[in-house]
Scaffold this active site. Sequence first.
Site, PDB file in Angstrom:
ATOM      1  N   CYS A 147       0.834  -1.203   0.000  1.00 27.27           N
ATOM      2  CA  CYS A 147       0.000   0.000   0.000  1.00 27.27           C
ATOM      3  C   CYS A 147       0.871   1.257   0.000  1.00 27.27           C
ATOM      4  CB  CYS A 147      -0.909  -0.011   1.226  1.00 27.27           C
ATOM      5  SG  CYS A 147      -1.867   1.504   1.441  1.00 27.27           S
TER       6      CYS A 147
ATOM      7  N   CYS B  58      -0.491   3.868   2.849  1.00 24.24           N
ATOM      8  CA  CYS B  58      -0.482   3.490   4.273  1.00 24.24           C
ATOM      9  C   CYS B  58       0.575   4.217   5.101  1.00 24.24           C
ATOM     10  CB  CYS B  58      -0.333   1.981   4.412  1.00 24.24           C
ATOM     11  SG  CYS B  58      -1.792   1.082   3.854  1.00 24.24           S
TER      12      CYS B  58
END
Length: 158
Positions: free
Chosen positions: A77, A80
């Site tokens: 990700c 994130c």
Amino acid sequence: KPLATMGGTKDMDKAHDDAANAVLSAMTEKMGGAPGGMPEAGGNLSAVRGEDQFGRTLWEKGKNGALVVVKYGAAWCKHCPMMLPEFGAAARRHPEAHFVLADVDTLPETGKDIRFTPTFSFYRGGVKLDEITRTSPQQLRDHVWMHAPDKPYVPDEA
């Protein structure tokens, strides 16, 4: 420092702690280290891998009505790491709550319901109260404040 002793055999607990610490280390490394970002593991911050450890953490940390805030993310990700400093700051500001980093790739059952990363879910007594996605640091602060019990707020150090 082990994140938590989750029950079961010592070898299983150590394996869970080692795996969870690896998740936390990888996430803090992406941010350039823990200072000013994530607090040290332990206290009111933990990382989990696997459905068993996730379920036990929700139960143990939330069984007395405490707020449990879960940040669902993944190593792949790109967004994130951007929310990790605010997640760490929230953990410091709200010592009565527990904050959990959860890797969706290690949660086949729970992860199937997570459509975006990062996703922040708020639990009390094992029951999901709220969830936010595509959020800003201010929205995370607001949601933690909204769900936190009426206990003293610890302001950020200036």
